[in-house]
Design a protein around this motif. Structure first.
Motif, PDB file in Angstrom:
ATOM      1  N   ARG A  93      71.036   6.954  78.449  1.00 14.02           N
ATOM      2  CA  ARG A  93      71.249   7.483  77.005  1.00 14.02           C
ATOM      3  C   ARG A  93      69.942   8.066  76.700  1.00 14.02           C
ATOM      4  O   ARG A  93      70.047   9.008  75.224  1.00 14.02           O
ATOM      5  CB  ARG A  93      70.697   6.043  76.083  1.00 14.02           C
ATOM      6  N   HIS A  94      69.219   8.454  77.639  1.00 12.83           N
ATOM      7  CA  HIS A  94      67.483   9.769  76.768  1.00 12.83           C
ATOM      8  C   HIS A  94      67.101  10.297  78.465  1.00 12.83           C
ATOM      9  O   HIS A  94      67.025   9.522  79.322  1.00 12.83           O
ATOM     10  CB  HIS A  94      66.694   9.250  75.687  1.00 12.83           C
ATOM     11  N   LEU A  95      66.705  11.226  78.753  1.00  9.11           N
ATOM     12  CA  LEU A  95      66.044  11.423  79.859  1.00  9.11           C
ATOM     13  C   LEU A  95      64.401  12.433  79.157  1.00  9.11           C
ATOM     14  O   LEU A  95      64.481  13.181  78.456  1.00  9.11           O
ATOM     15  CB  LEU A  95      67.193  12.492  80.413  1.00  9.11           C
ATOM     16  N   SER A  96      63.664  12.386  80.035  1.00  8.93           N
ATOM     17  CA  SER A  96      62.695  12.757  79.336  1.00  8.93           C
ATOM     18  C   SER A  96      62.569  13.722  80.385  1.00  8.93           C
ATOM     19  O   SER A  96      62.260  13.753  81.942  1.00  8.93           O
ATOM     20  CB  SER A  96      61.073  12.611  79.635  1.00  8.93           C
ATOM     21  N   TRP A  97      61.921  15.601  80.405  1.00  8.22           N
ATOM     22  CA  TRP A  97      61.633  16.365  81.228  1.00  8.22           C
ATOM     23  C   TRP A  97      60.676  17.538  80.142  1.00  8.22           C
ATOM     24  O   TRP A  97      60.860  17.399  78.984  1.00  8.22           O
ATOM     25  CB  TRP A  97      62.816  17.119  82.104  1.00  8.22           C
ATOM     26  N   GLN A  98      59.911  17.668  80.740  1.00  4.57           N
ATOM     27  CA  GLN A  98      58.719  18.697  81.506  1.00  4.57           C
ATOM     28  C   GLN A  98      58.490  18.501  79.316  1.00  4.57           C
ATOM     29  O   GLN A  98      58.100  19.417  79.250  1.00  4.57           O
ATOM     30  CB  GLN A  98      59.452  20.421  81.080  1.00  4.57           C
ATOM     31  N   ARG A 142      59.339  16.737  76.821  1.00  2.00           N
ATOM     32  CA  ARG A 142      60.578  16.274  75.799  1.00  2.00           C
ATOM     33  C   ARG A 142      61.152  15.485  75.787  1.00  2.00           C
ATOM     34  O   ARG A 142      62.016  14.887  77.559  1.00  2.00           O
ATOM     35  CB  ARG A 142      61.123  18.018  76.078  1.00  2.00           C
ATOM     36  N   THR A 143      61.674  14.961  74.728  1.00  2.00           N
ATOM     37  CA  THR A 143      62.629  13.660  75.635  1.00  2.00           C
ATOM     38  C   THR A 143      63.882  14.494  74.884  1.00  2.00           C
ATOM     39  O   THR A 143      63.810  14.495  73.915  1.00  2.00           O
ATOM     40  CB  THR A 143      61.818  12.759  74.845  1.00  2.00           C
ATOM     41  N   TRP A 144      65.268  14.485  75.367  1.00  3.67           N
ATOM     42  CA  TRP A 144      66.748  14.666  75.479  1.00  3.67           C
ATOM     43  C   TRP A 144      67.415  14.028  75.331  1.00  3.67           C
ATOM     44  O   TRP A 144      67.669  12.732  76.472  1.00  3.67           O
ATOM     45  CB  TRP A 144      67.148  15.492  76.381  1.00  3.67           C
ATOM     46  N   ALA A 145      68.125  13.154  74.204  1.00  6.53           N
ATOM     47  CA  ALA A 145      69.338  12.357  74.160  1.00  6.53           C
ATOM     48  C   ALA A 145      70.830  12.985  75.044  1.00  6.53           C
ATOM     49  O   ALA A 145      71.166  14.057  74.895  1.00  6.53           O
ATOM     50  CB  ALA A 145      70.072  12.307  72.191  1.00  6.53           C
ATOM     51  N   VAL A 146      71.384  11.951  75.712  1.00  5.56           N
ATOM     52  CA  VAL A 146      72.062  12.398  76.883  1.00  5.56           C
ATOM     53  C   VAL A 146      73.455  12.197  75.563  1.00  5.56           C
ATOM     54  O   VAL A 146      74.102  11.299  74.446  1.00  5.56           O
ATOM     55  CB  VAL A 146      72.216  11.038  77.574  1.00  5.56           C
ATOM     56  N   GLN A 147      73.697  13.329  75.404  1.00 10.40           N
ATOM     57  CA  GLN A 147      75.501  13.766  74.622  1.00 10.40           C
ATOM     58  C   GLN A 147      76.564  13.516  75.440  1.00 10.40           C
ATOM     59  O   GLN A 147      77.592  13.099  74.268  1.00 10.40           O
ATOM     60  CB  GLN A 147      75.005  14.918  74.282  1.00 10.40           C
ATOM     61  N   ALA A 148      76.039  13.439  76.762  1.00 13.10           N
ATOM     62  CA  ALA A 148      77.644  13.037  77.347  1.00 13.10           C
ATOM     63  C   ALA A 148      78.001  13.338  79.404  1.00 13.10           C
ATOM     64  O   ALA A 148      76.954  13.417  79.279  1.00 13.10           O
ATOM     65  CB  ALA A 148      79.006  14.431  77.368  1.00 13.10           C
ATOM     66  N   CYS A 202      74.818   7.013  90.156  1.00  8.56           N
ATOM     67  CA  CYS A 202      73.919   7.861  90.052  1.00  8.56           C
ATOM     68  C   CYS A 202      74.824   9.153  88.831  1.00  8.56           C
ATOM     69  O   CYS A 202      75.979   8.470  88.691  1.00  8.56           O
ATOM     70  CB  CYS A 202      74.313   9.607  91.125  1.00  8.56           C
ATOM     71  N   TYR A 203      74.620   9.687  87.508  1.00  8.08           N
ATOM     72  CA  TYR A 203      74.906  10.119  86.949  1.00  8.08           C
ATOM     73  C   TYR A 203      74.742  11.423  86.727  1.00  8.08           C
ATOM     74  O   TYR A 203      73.615  12.247  86.722  1.00  8.08           O
ATOM     75  CB  TYR A 203      75.109   9.220  85.362  1.00  8.08           C
ATOM     76  N   LEU A 204      75.871  12.310  85.886  1.00 11.30           N
ATOM     77  CA  LEU A 204      75.307  13.853  85.331  1.00 11.30           C
ATOM     78  C   LEU A 204      75.916  13.848  84.080  1.00 11.30           C
ATOM     79  O   LEU A 204      76.453  13.445  83.819  1.00 11.30           O
ATOM     80  CB  LEU A 204      76.777  14.804  86.830  1.00 11.30           C
ATOM     81  N   VAL A 205      74.973  14.579  83.456  1.00  6.58           N
ATOM     82  CA  VAL A 205      75.269  14.542  82.509  1.00  6.58           C
ATOM     83  C   VAL A 205      74.159  15.353  81.159  1.00  6.58           C
ATOM     84  O   VAL A 205      73.962  16.503  81.924  1.00  6.58           O
ATOM     85  CB  VAL A 205      73.577  13.215  81.432  1.00  6.58           C
ATOM     86  N   GLN A 206      74.646  15.502  80.182  1.00  9.45           N
ATOM     87  CA  GLN A 206      74.200  16.705  79.188  1.00  9.45           C
ATOM     88  C   GLN A 206      73.529  15.996  78.314  1.00  9.45           C
ATOM     89  O   GLN A 206      74.021  15.165  77.478  1.00  9.45           O
ATOM     90  CB  GLN A 206      75.375  17.570  78.050  1.00  9.45           C
ATOM     91  N   ALA A 207      72.068  17.285  77.970  1.00 11.35           N
ATOM     92  CA  ALA A 207      70.981  16.039  77.387  1.00 11.35           C
ATOM     93  C   ALA A 207      70.265  17.450  76.570  1.00 11.35           C
ATOM     94  O   ALA A 207      69.964  18.290  77.074  1.00 11.35           O
ATOM     95  CB  ALA A 207      70.038  14.651  77.690  1.00 11.35           C
ATOM     96  N   GLY A 208      70.959  17.583  75.620  1.00 13.52           N
ATOM     97  CA  GLY A 208      70.425  18.817  75.218  1.00 13.52           C
ATOM     98  C   GLY A 208      71.338  20.553  75.718  1.00 13.52           C
ATOM     99  O   GLY A 208      72.381  20.527  76.187  1.00 13.52           O
ATOM    100  N   PRO A 209      70.010  21.291  76.155  1.00 16.26           N
ATOM    101  CA  PRO A 209      70.494  22.632  76.801  1.00 16.26           C
ATOM    102  C   PRO A 209      70.411  22.226  78.234  1.00 16.26           C
ATOM    103  O   PRO A 209      71.106  22.913  78.087  1.00 16.26           O
ATOM    104  CB  PRO A 209      69.590  23.387  76.224  1.00 16.26           C
ATOM    105  N   LEU A 210      70.966  20.563  78.393  1.00 17.06           N
ATOM    106  CA  LEU A 210      70.147  20.010  79.436  1.00 17.06           C
ATOM    107  C   LEU A 210      71.154  19.996  80.696  1.00 17.06           C
ATOM    108  O   LEU A 210      71.745  19.141  80.359  1.00 17.06           O
ATOM    109  CB  LEU A 210      69.149  19.444  80.408  1.00 17.06           C
ATOM    110  N   THR A 211      71.459  20.163  81.435  1.00 12.50           N
ATOM    111  CA  THR A 211      72.645  19.563  82.989  1.00 12.50           C
ATOM    112  C   THR A 211      71.780  18.518  83.868  1.00 12.50           C
ATOM    113  O   THR A 211      71.031  19.821  84.106  1.00 12.50           O
ATOM    114  CB  THR A 211      73.798  20.490  83.036  1.00 12.50           C
ATOM    115  N   ALA A 212      71.899  17.624  83.795  1.00  7.20           N
ATOM    116  CA  ALA A 212      70.786  16.837  84.946  1.00  7.20           C
ATOM    117  C   ALA A 212      71.619  15.667  85.634  1.00  7.20           C
ATOM    118  O   ALA A 212      73.056  14.990  85.112  1.00  7.20           O
ATOM    119  CB  ALA A 212      69.462  16.275  84.104  1.00  7.20           C
TER     120      ALA A 212
END
Length: 68
Positions: free
Chosen positions: A8-13, A15-21, A41-51
């Motif tokens: 549902r969320h990821l944290s990086w650098q 900041r915390t981003w909500a998983v959008q897709a 394993c999940y490939l997600v879109q979270a804000g401007p990030l693909t993670a």
């Protein structure tokens, strides 16, 4: 939109981003010869990030890679 049990969320650098897709998901058996456990394993879109996020069977999440 993520479903129950999905990230549902990821944290990086700091900041915390909500998983959008969730763009893709798969199950990895791990490198059994090194004692790695299977993981989801999940490939997600979270804000401007693909993670790429991984979750071990014990429930521990970790960030495998990120693209911005």
């Amino acid at each position: 939109m993520p479903q129950a049990g999905h990230p549902r969320h990821l944290s990086w650098q700091g900041r915390t981003w909500a998983v959008q897709a969730i763009l893709d998901q798969w199950r990895s058996g791990g490198r059994w010869w090194l004692g790695e456990v299977p993981r989801d394993c999940y490939l997600v879109q979270a804000g401007p990030l693909t993670a790429e996020l991984h979750r071990e069977e014990g429930g521990r999440w970790w960030l495998a890679r990120v693209q911005d």
